[in-house]
Motif scaffolding. Structure first.
Motif, mmCIF file in Angstrom:
data_model
loop_
_atom_site.group_PDB
_atom_site.id
_atom_site.type_symbol
_atom_site.label_atom_id
_atom_site.label_comp_id
_atom_site.label_asym_id
_atom_site.label_seq_id
_atom_site.Cartn_x
_atom_site.Cartn_y
_atom_site.Cartn_z
ATOM 1 N N ILE A 51 0.831 -1.206 0.000
ATOM 2 C CA ILE A 51 0.000 0.000 0.000
ATOM 3 C C ILE A 51 0.863 1.253 0.000
ATOM 4 O O ILE A 51 0.599 2.219 -0.720
ATOM 5 N N GLY A 52 1.907 1.230 0.806
ATOM 6 C CA GLY A 52 2.771 2.397 0.922
ATOM 7 C C GLY A 52 3.513 2.371 2.244
ATOM 8 O O GLY A 52 3.475 1.379 2.986
ATOM 9 N N LEU A 53 4.184 3.473 2.549
ATOM 10 C CA LEU A 53 4.906 3.598 3.804
ATOM 11 C C LEU A 53 4.100 4.423 4.795
ATOM 12 O O LEU A 53 3.325 5.308 4.399
ATOM 13 N N THR A 54 4.292 4.142 6.056
ATOM 14 C CA THR A 54 3.705 4.971 7.100
ATOM 15 C C THR A 54 4.455 6.300 7.143
ATOM 16 O O THR A 54 5.538 6.438 6.540
ATOM 17 N N PRO A 55 3.939 7.308 7.835
ATOM 18 C CA PRO A 55 4.695 8.560 7.981
ATOM 19 C C PRO A 55 6.089 8.326 8.565
ATOM 20 O O PRO A 55 7.063 8.952 8.145
ATOM 21 N N GLU A 56 6.170 7.394 9.527
ATOM 22 C CA GLU A 56 7.481 7.062 10.088
ATOM 23 C C GLU A 56 8.366 6.403 9.026
ATOM 24 O O GLU A 56 9.572 6.643 8.964
ATOM 25 N N GLY A 57 7.740 5.572 8.195
ATOM 26 C CA GLY A 57 8.483 4.911 7.129
ATOM 27 C C GLY A 57 9.049 5.901 6.123
ATOM 28 O O GLY A 57 10.172 5.724 5.622
ATOM 29 N N GLU A 58 8.288 6.955 5.817
ATOM 30 C CA GLU A 58 8.778 7.968 4.894
ATOM 31 C C GLU A 58 9.996 8.692 5.458
ATOM 32 O O GLU A 58 10.947 8.994 4.722
ATOM 33 N N ARG A 59 9.967 8.973 6.760
ATOM 34 C CA ARG A 59 11.104 9.640 7.388
ATOM 35 C C ARG A 59 12.327 8.727 7.388
ATOM 36 O O ARG A 59 13.453 9.168 7.117
ATOM 37 N N VAL A 60 12.099 7.452 7.699
ATOM 38 C CA VAL A 60 13.208 6.493 7.692
ATOM 39 C C VAL A 60 13.757 6.343 6.278
ATOM 40 O O VAL A 60 14.966 6.241 6.080
ATOM 41 N N LEU A 61 12.871 6.345 5.273
ATOM 42 C CA LEU A 61 13.302 6.195 3.882
ATOM 43 C C LEU A 61 14.276 7.308 3.484
ATOM 44 O O LEU A 61 15.292 7.050 2.824
ATOM 45 N N THR A 62 13.969 8.549 3.870
ATOM 46 C CA THR A 62 14.845 9.674 3.540
ATOM 47 C C THR A 62 16.232 9.473 4.124
ATOM 48 O O THR A 62 17.251 9.667 3.458
ATOM 49 N N ARG A 63 16.268 9.059 5.403
ATOM 50 C CA ARG A 63 17.557 8.799 6.049
ATOM 51 C C ARG A 63 18.247 7.587 5.436
ATOM 52 O O ARG A 63 19.470 7.567 5.280
ATOM 53 N N ALA A 64 17.449 6.582 5.087
ATOM 54 C CA ALA A 64 18.009 5.347 4.535
ATOM 55 C C ALA A 64 18.751 5.623 3.242
ATOM 56 O O ALA A 64 19.830 5.066 2.996
ATOM 57 N N LYS A 65 18.180 6.462 2.385
ATOM 58 C CA LYS A 65 18.832 6.774 1.113
ATOM 59 C C LYS A 65 20.197 7.418 1.337
ATOM 60 O O LYS A 65 21.170 7.097 0.638
#
Length: 295
Positions: free
Chosen positions: A54-68
């Motif tokens: 479905i997508g990422l949670t708001p926390e997932g979006e923040r982690v994604l930015t750092r992950a990149k």
């Protein structure tokens, strides 16, 4: 941890568990377990789960930015260590606007010839896709336009290294009565094909035509130069391309190239868009130095 972050990035990009697993060269259960382990480590849900992704949670979006950023730094560190030990090697990833694909080898061929351990990956991208992928660490540099109306989109700290000035020509079928040059104001006598409006080249063309005082309703629109060239050859069909690209395709298809003149402003700078110095690998630094030697 790095492997798990890479799987999260792949899942966000592919938006499908199976495709993400394939991109990471693991099985789908392995990817799902890695994402779950990452969530357990961080103590929060990262992925919205259902019958499908479905997508990422708001926390997932923040982690994604750092992950990149973390994954990019890890890759750069690994590349720099290998380079320091064995000399220049690895893959140089370039995002290139479609209208510059025919000329990109002018800048990469000498570098590759001097460094046999280096590989090159060239992706055809729009100018905005290049900026997005630079920010997301998915390309090392971009060959794009340095137009004034793009300046506000370039992220802070990024460098614009101008390479050449792009001028334009009409590409059409051969005929005995073709002129040696054309003015922009004479283009309304042709059935023109243009790139689509989501591409920077099209916006540049529209601006030049407006400056010439004419309105053109394109007969053909495409996001592919090859598709436009494929329709040139019958009647008054034609397209406008950068001169280098026009010459390249004209030689392949035996078409006529007519330079466009009489408007001094009808040109655009093409440049390499480079990330901040601190984000560059030794490989990219060496490539940038090679560009300076050529100019």
């Amino acid at each position: 941890m790095i492997d798990k972050l890479e799987m999260l990035i792949a899942l966000s990009r592919e938006r499908h568990f199976g495709r993400a697993a394939s991109a990471c060269h693991v099985t789908q259960p392995t990817l799902s377990s890695a994402i779950k382990a990452l969530e357990d480590t961080l103590g929060t849900q990262l992925v919205l789960r259902g019958a499908r992704y479905i997508g990422l949670t708001p926390e997932g979006e923040r982690v994604l930015t750092r992950a990149k950023a973390i994954v990019a730094e890890a890759r750069a560190m690994k590349s720099d260590v290998v380079t320091a030990r064995k000399g220049l090697s690895g893959t140089l990833r370039l995002g290139v606007i479609p209208t510059a694909l025919a000329s990109v080898d002018d800048h990469t061929r000498p570098f590759l010839a001097r460094n046999p351990g280096v590989r090159l990956r060239v992706l055809s991208l729009t100018s905005h896709e290049i900026l997005e992928r630079l920010v997301d660490f998915e390309v090392d540099a971009g060959l794009s336009y340095a137009a004034a109306d793009m300046a506000h989109d370039t992220p802070p700290g990024y460098e614009v290294l101008r390479l050449y000035n792009e001028t334009y020509a009409l590409v059409t079928r051969f005929a005995p009565d073709l002129p040696e040059t054309l003015s922009w104001s004479e283009l309304d006598q042709y059935e023109l094909g243009f790139l689509t409006t989501d591409m920077q080249n099209r916006r540049i063309m529209d601006r030049h035509l407006e400056m010439a005082g004419i309105t053109v309703m394109p007969r053909i629109e495409s996001n592919s130069i090859v598709a436009l060239i494929g329709h040139v050859g019958e009647g008054r069909a034609a397209t406008i391309l950068p001169r280098r690209t026009a010459d390249f395709f004209a030689q392949q298809r035996k078409l006529a190239v007519i330079p466009l003149t009489s408007m001094a402003a009808a040109s655009t700078d093409v440049a390499f868009i480079l990330p901040p110095v601190g984000r560059r690998t030794l490989l990219l630094d060496a490539f940038v130095r090679s560009l300076s030697l050529e100019t």
